[in-house]
Design a protein around this motif. Structure first.
Motif, PDB file in Angstrom:
ATOM      1  N   TYR A  78       0.827  -1.203   0.000  1.00 35.86           N
ATOM      2  CA  TYR A  78       0.000   0.000   0.000  1.00 35.86           C
ATOM      3  C   TYR A  78       0.861   1.252   0.000  1.00 35.86           C
ATOM      4  O   TYR A  78       1.868   1.337   0.713  1.00 35.86           O
ATOM      5  N   PRO A  79       0.480   2.246  -0.787  1.00 34.52           N
ATOM      6  CA  PRO A  79       1.364   3.402  -1.006  1.00 34.52           C
ATOM      7  C   PRO A  79       1.779   4.150   0.247  1.00 34.52           C
ATOM      8  O   PRO A  79       2.960   4.494   0.404  1.00 34.52           O
ATOM      9  N   LYS A  80       0.846   4.440   1.163  1.00 37.87           N
ATOM     10  CA  LYS A  80       1.220   5.214   2.353  1.00 37.87           C
ATOM     11  C   LYS A  80       2.199   4.439   3.222  1.00 37.87           C
ATOM     12  O   LYS A  80       3.150   5.010   3.764  1.00 37.87           O
ATOM     13  N   GLY A  81       1.971   3.148   3.357  1.00 37.56           N
ATOM     14  CA  GLY A  81       2.912   2.327   4.118  1.00 37.56           C
ATOM     15  C   GLY A  81       4.269   2.259   3.453  1.00 37.56           C
ATOM     16  O   GLY A  81       5.305   2.298   4.120  1.00 37.56           O
ATOM     17  N   ARG A  82       4.283   2.176   2.128  1.00 33.77           N
ATOM     18  CA  ARG A  82       5.556   2.125   1.407  1.00 33.77           C
ATOM     19  C   ARG A  82       6.321   3.434   1.562  1.00 33.77           C
ATOM     20  O   ARG A  82       7.529   3.432   1.772  1.00 33.77           O
ATOM     21  N   LYS A  83       5.608   4.562   1.489  1.00 30.98           N
ATOM     22  CA  LYS A  83       6.279   5.847   1.668  1.00 30.98           C
ATOM     23  C   LYS A  83       6.855   5.973   3.075  1.00 30.98           C
ATOM     24  O   LYS A  83       7.969   6.480   3.263  1.00 30.98           O
ATOM     25  N   SER A  84       6.117   5.504   4.074  1.00 32.35           N
ATOM     26  CA  SER A  84       6.616   5.566   5.445  1.00 32.35           C
ATOM     27  C   SER A  84       7.907   4.769   5.596  1.00 32.35           C
ATOM     28  O   SER A  84       8.866   5.222   6.243  1.00 32.35           O
ATOM     29  N   VAL A  85       7.955   3.590   4.974  1.00 37.80           N
ATOM     30  CA  VAL A  85       9.160   2.758   5.033  1.00 37.80           C
ATOM     31  C   VAL A  85      10.325   3.457   4.331  1.00 37.80           C
ATOM     32  O   VAL A  85      11.455   3.483   4.846  1.00 37.80           O
ATOM     33  N   ARG A  88      11.863   6.245   6.357  1.00 37.67           N
ATOM     34  CA  ARG A  88      12.757   5.728   7.403  1.00 37.67           C
ATOM     35  C   ARG A  88      14.072   5.233   6.813  1.00 37.67           C
ATOM     36  O   ARG A  88      15.142   5.443   7.376  1.00 37.67           O
ATOM     37  N   ALA A  89      13.997   4.584   5.662  1.00 33.29           N
ATOM     38  CA  ALA A  89      15.203   4.047   5.030  1.00 33.29           C
ATOM     39  C   ALA A  89      16.130   5.152   4.543  1.00 33.29           C
ATOM     40  O   ALA A  89      17.360   4.962   4.496  1.00 33.29           O
ATOM     41  N   ASN A  90      15.574   6.296   4.193  1.00 37.88           N
ATOM     42  CA  ASN A  90      16.391   7.383   3.656  1.00 37.88           C
ATOM     43  C   ASN A  90      17.351   7.982   4.674  1.00 37.88           C
ATOM     44  O   ASN A  90      18.229   8.772   4.313  1.00 37.88           O
ATOM     45  N   ASP A  91      17.207   7.622   5.938  1.00 39.58           N
ATOM     46  CA  ASP A  91      18.138   8.082   6.966  1.00 39.58           C
ATOM     47  C   ASP A  91      19.446   7.297   6.933  1.00 39.58           C
ATOM     48  O   ASP A  91      20.376   7.607   7.689  1.00 39.58           O
ATOM     49  N   HIS A  92      19.521   6.289   6.089  1.00 42.62           N
ATOM     50  CA  HIS A  92      20.685   5.397   6.054  1.00 42.62           C
ATOM     51  C   HIS A  92      21.349   5.465   4.681  1.00 42.62           C
ATOM     52  O   HIS A  92      20.842   6.081   3.753  1.00 42.62           O
ATOM     53  N   ALA A  93      22.486   4.802   4.570  1.00 40.67           N
ATOM     54  CA  ALA A  93      23.309   4.958   3.371  1.00 40.67           C
ATOM     55  C   ALA A  93      22.923   4.012   2.234  1.00 40.67           C
ATOM     56  O   ALA A  93      23.449   4.133   1.140  1.00 40.67           O
ATOM     57  N   LEU A  94      22.006   3.092   2.463  1.00 40.84           N
ATOM     58  CA  LEU A  94      21.646   2.135   1.425  1.00 40.84           C
ATOM     59  C   LEU A  94      20.904   2.824   0.286  1.00 40.84           C
ATOM     60  O   LEU A  94      20.172   3.790   0.497  1.00 40.84           O
ATOM     61  N   ALA A  95      21.076   2.310  -0.916  1.00 45.88           N
ATOM     62  CA  ALA A  95      20.410   2.855  -2.098  1.00 45.88           C
ATOM     63  C   ALA A  95      19.171   2.025  -2.422  1.00 45.88           C
ATOM     64  O   ALA A  95      19.162   0.811  -2.225  1.00 45.88           O
ATOM     65  N   PRO A  96      18.113   2.660  -2.945  1.00 40.32           N
ATOM     66  CA  PRO A  96      16.954   1.877  -3.386  1.00 40.32           C
ATOM     67  C   PRO A  96      17.291   1.078  -4.641  1.00 40.32           C
ATOM     68  O   PRO A  96      18.034   1.544  -5.506  1.00 40.32           O
TER      69      PRO A  96
END
Length: 214
Positions: A78-85, A88-96
């Protein structure tokens, strides 16, 4: 390449299947193999969902900073849940990581944003733009010149006709149809099997044939 899946539900299972297909077809480029480090999810993931595929839950999403990986995939349907995740992930160094199943068909000029997921038998026509972390699910069709914004979900079997526009985070239900040249506003939801025959505003739920605000 070492990837962690953020989310442990049915959509994560679909994404994992796409990664397995990519490895099996050697579509990742010379010498590239996708290794899944594991699953991070805030809720407990049933071991039987992924255990037979050699994948296990290794923590919750806040543990991302401690994970030995290079990329992540936001595996929330679901889009809102995906955006929330993703926030949170954007605080770290991993790339999508962007996933395109080898059985999807895409025109050569399709533009795809980081972290988008395109699943098996999806068909993406000419001059389409797909935003970051959008999901085009199994068997969905996107016609020419469509604009698919960030975090959109197009569910299985849905058909988006040419020149349509889907705003940020909207969701098009399974087997729904958006007719040519129409728009669905940001964070709106179109019900399964609905037919969109007029523009849908932001933040509404539309159902039926023709689709009307619920």
């Amino acid at each position: 390449m070492r990837i962690v899946l953020l989310g442990g539900g049915g959509h994560a299972s679909d994404v994992l299947g796409a990664l397995e297909a990519l490895n099996a077809k050697s579509c990742n480029g010379p010498g590239i193999f996708i290794e899944v480090a594991g699953i991070l999810a805030d809720d407990d993931v049933a071991p039987e969902r992924f255990g037979h595929r050699g994948i296990r839950q290794i923590g919750n999403i806040d543990d991302l900073r401690h994970i030995d990986a290079t990329h992540y995939i936001a595996c929330v349907g679901y889009p809102k849940g995906r955006k929330s995740v993703v926030d949170r992930a954007n605080d770290h160094a991993l790339a999508p990581f962007t996933v395109i199943h080898p059985r999807a068909w895409l025109s050569s000029d399709v533009v795809i944003g980081a972290g988008a997921v395109i699943l098996a038998n999806a068909c993406i026509s000419a001059s389409v733009t797909i935003g970051a972390h959008a999901c085009i699910s199994n068997g969905a069709i996107v016609g020419h010149d469509c604009r698919i914004a960030d975090f959109v979900s197009v569910m299985p079997g849905a058909c988006i006709s040419g020149n349509a526009s889907l705003g940020d985070g909207c969701m098009i239900g399974a087997n729904a149809t958006v007719l040519e040249g129409l728009s669905v506003g940001a964070w709106a939801a179109v019900g399964a099997g609905a037919v969109v025959t007029s523009h849908i505003p932001e933040n509404v739920v539309a159902k039926g044939m023709p689709a009307r605000h619920a």
